[in-house]
Enzyme design. Structure first.
Site, PDB file in Angstrom:
ATOM      1  N   HIS A 131     -91.693  70.652  13.801  1.00 46.26           N
ATOM      2  CA  HIS A 131     -92.949  71.262  13.961  1.00 46.26           C
ATOM      3  C   HIS A 131     -94.303  70.329  14.462  1.00 46.26           C
ATOM      4  O   HIS A 131     -94.859  70.471  15.308  1.00 46.26           O
ATOM      5  CB  HIS A 131     -93.545  71.796  12.564  1.00 46.26           C
ATOM      6  CG  HIS A 131     -94.701  72.201  12.320  1.00 46.26           C
ATOM      7  ND1 HIS A 131     -95.147  73.588  12.681  1.00 46.26           N
ATOM      8  CD2 HIS A 131     -95.956  71.875  12.127  1.00 46.26           C
ATOM      9  CE1 HIS A 131     -96.500  73.925  12.297  1.00 46.26           C
ATOM     10  NE2 HIS A 131     -96.980  72.800  12.169  1.00 46.26           N
ATOM     11  N   GLU A 132     -94.082  68.961  13.853  1.00 45.10           N
ATOM     12  CA  GLU A 132     -94.993  68.040  14.142  1.00 45.10           C
ATOM     13  C   GLU A 132     -94.770  67.537  15.564  1.00 45.10           C
ATOM     14  O   GLU A 132     -95.773  67.048  16.319  1.00 45.10           O
ATOM     15  CB  GLU A 132     -94.898  66.831  13.058  1.00 45.10           C
ATOM     16  CG  GLU A 132     -95.351  67.147  11.449  1.00 45.10           C
ATOM     17  CD  GLU A 132     -96.757  67.961  11.665  1.00 45.10           C
ATOM     18  OE1 GLU A 132     -97.506  67.771  12.179  1.00 45.10           O
ATOM     19  OE2 GLU A 132     -96.759  68.665  10.524  1.00 45.10           O
ATOM     20  N   HIS A 135     -96.402  69.737  18.029  1.00 46.28           N
ATOM     21  CA  HIS A 135     -97.903  69.662  17.951  1.00 46.28           C
ATOM     22  C   HIS A 135     -98.167  68.463  19.028  1.00 46.28           C
ATOM     23  O   HIS A 135     -99.290  68.569  19.835  1.00 46.28           O
ATOM     24  CB  HIS A 135     -98.503  69.076  16.696  1.00 46.28           C
ATOM     25  CG  HIS A 135     -98.911  70.286  15.608  1.00 46.28           C
ATOM     26  ND1 HIS A 135     -99.503  71.503  16.087  1.00 46.28           N
ATOM     27  CD2 HIS A 135     -98.630  70.563  14.437  1.00 46.28           C
ATOM     28  CE1 HIS A 135     -99.693  72.111  15.226  1.00 46.28           C
ATOM     29  NE2 HIS A 135     -99.146  71.816  14.100  1.00 46.28           N
ATOM     30  N   GLU A 189    -100.704  76.408  15.212  1.00 47.37           N
ATOM     31  CA  GLU A 189    -100.010  76.271  14.313  1.00 47.37           C
ATOM     32  C   GLU A 189     -98.630  77.309  14.356  1.00 47.37           C
ATOM     33  O   GLU A 189     -97.466  76.833  14.319  1.00 47.37           O
ATOM     34  CB  GLU A 189    -100.587  76.636  12.851  1.00 47.37           C
ATOM     35  CG  GLU A 189    -101.536  75.740  12.212  1.00 47.37           C
ATOM     36  CD  GLU A 189    -100.850  74.360  12.106  1.00 47.37           C
ATOM     37  OE1 GLU A 189     -99.699  74.124  12.176  1.00 47.37           O
ATOM     38  OE2 GLU A 189    -101.615  73.119  12.262  1.00 47.37           O
TER      39      GLU A 189
END
Ligand SMILES: [Zn+2]
Length: 258
Positions: A131-132, A135, A189
């Protein structure tokens, strides 16, 4: 003098407007979403590196060998399958009980020790790292900075015609610097969830662990939700979205199982 300032202001607005046209259109990986990004990659990477350095100075860094090894392993394995433009990846574990993680431009990722209360195995940790990493790869910070620049630039151009070109670029630079640490938007997100799910599957982690992770977050303690939740869509919403994406993720996972 006044006329010169106005002309400078107008000239900056014109330069700014053409900048928008030149670099305003980009596409996120996996989702193909059109993005409004007007900061250069090198500017964003520099701001990310500066902010990371500052956070590393101000927050105690964990020396726990198990946590550090797990974060390095998962982070590097995910970054290896991501659409990496050649970032200098850094993964740091911070001594902080809040179950949280963050990503800065250029591949600078931070994970709190408190996250290990929620990410209970290798695959669940990989879901956070993916997820990071997503981003960072999708340039979400640069997008956030661009929105702030557009807002502040619009205000400066409309309201303060007396601003000189130097003042004008100062306002824009400040807007970008502040935006580097702003929380991401909800659409970002959700996008990081989607991209991250595909990255973890491609790296050989069972993508169903992402759903388990959010179930853990949902049942994680107390009246005050962890910060990670307050800036993110609700766990129920993201679990539904992840489940909808699961058939595609499982296909990728089965093709890449190690
Ligand atoms: Zn996020």
């Amino acid at each position: 003098m006044q006329m010169d300032s106005i002309k400078n202001g107008i000239r900056s607005s014109v330069a700014f407007a053409s900048l928008l046209v030149l670099v305003g259109c980009q596409t996120a990986p996996i989702t193909g979403r059109n993005q409004f990004i007007i900061v250069s990659e090198s500017q964003a990477v520099q701001l990310g590196a500066d902010a990371y350095k500052q956070i590393r100075t101000e927050t105690p860094i964990s020396r726990d060998p198990t946590m550090n090894q797990a974060v390095q392993d998962a982070g590097r394995r995910i970054a290896a399958v991501a659409h990496d433009p050649g970032y200098d990846w850094e993964f740091t574990v911070f001594e902080d009980a809040d179950p949280n993680a963050f990503a800065l431009p250029g591949g600078k990722v931070g994970v709190n020790t408190g996250l290990f209360q929620v990410a209970k195995n290798e695959a669940q940790l990989a879901a956070v790292m993916a997820h990071e990493v997503a981003h960072a790869i999708a340039r979400h910070s640069a997008e956030r900075m661009s929105q702030q620049i557009a807002i502040q630039g619009g205000l400066a151009a409309a309201g303060a015609a007396s601003a000189t070109a130097a003042q004008y670029s100062g306002i824009l630079a400040q807007a970008a610097t502040l935006a580097v640490v702003l929380p991401f938007g909800r659409n970002q997100e959700s996008e990081a969830d989607e991209i991250g799910l595909m990255y973890m599957a491609e790296a050989g982690y069972d993508p169903r662990a992402a759903v388990e992770l959010w179930q853990n977050f949902a049942s994680f303690g107390g009246d005050r939700p962890p910060e990670f939740l307050s800036t993110h869509p609700s766990p129920g919403t993201r679990i539904d979205r992840l489940n909808a994406l699961m058939p595609r993720a499982l296909e990728i996972y089965r093709a890449n199982q190690q």
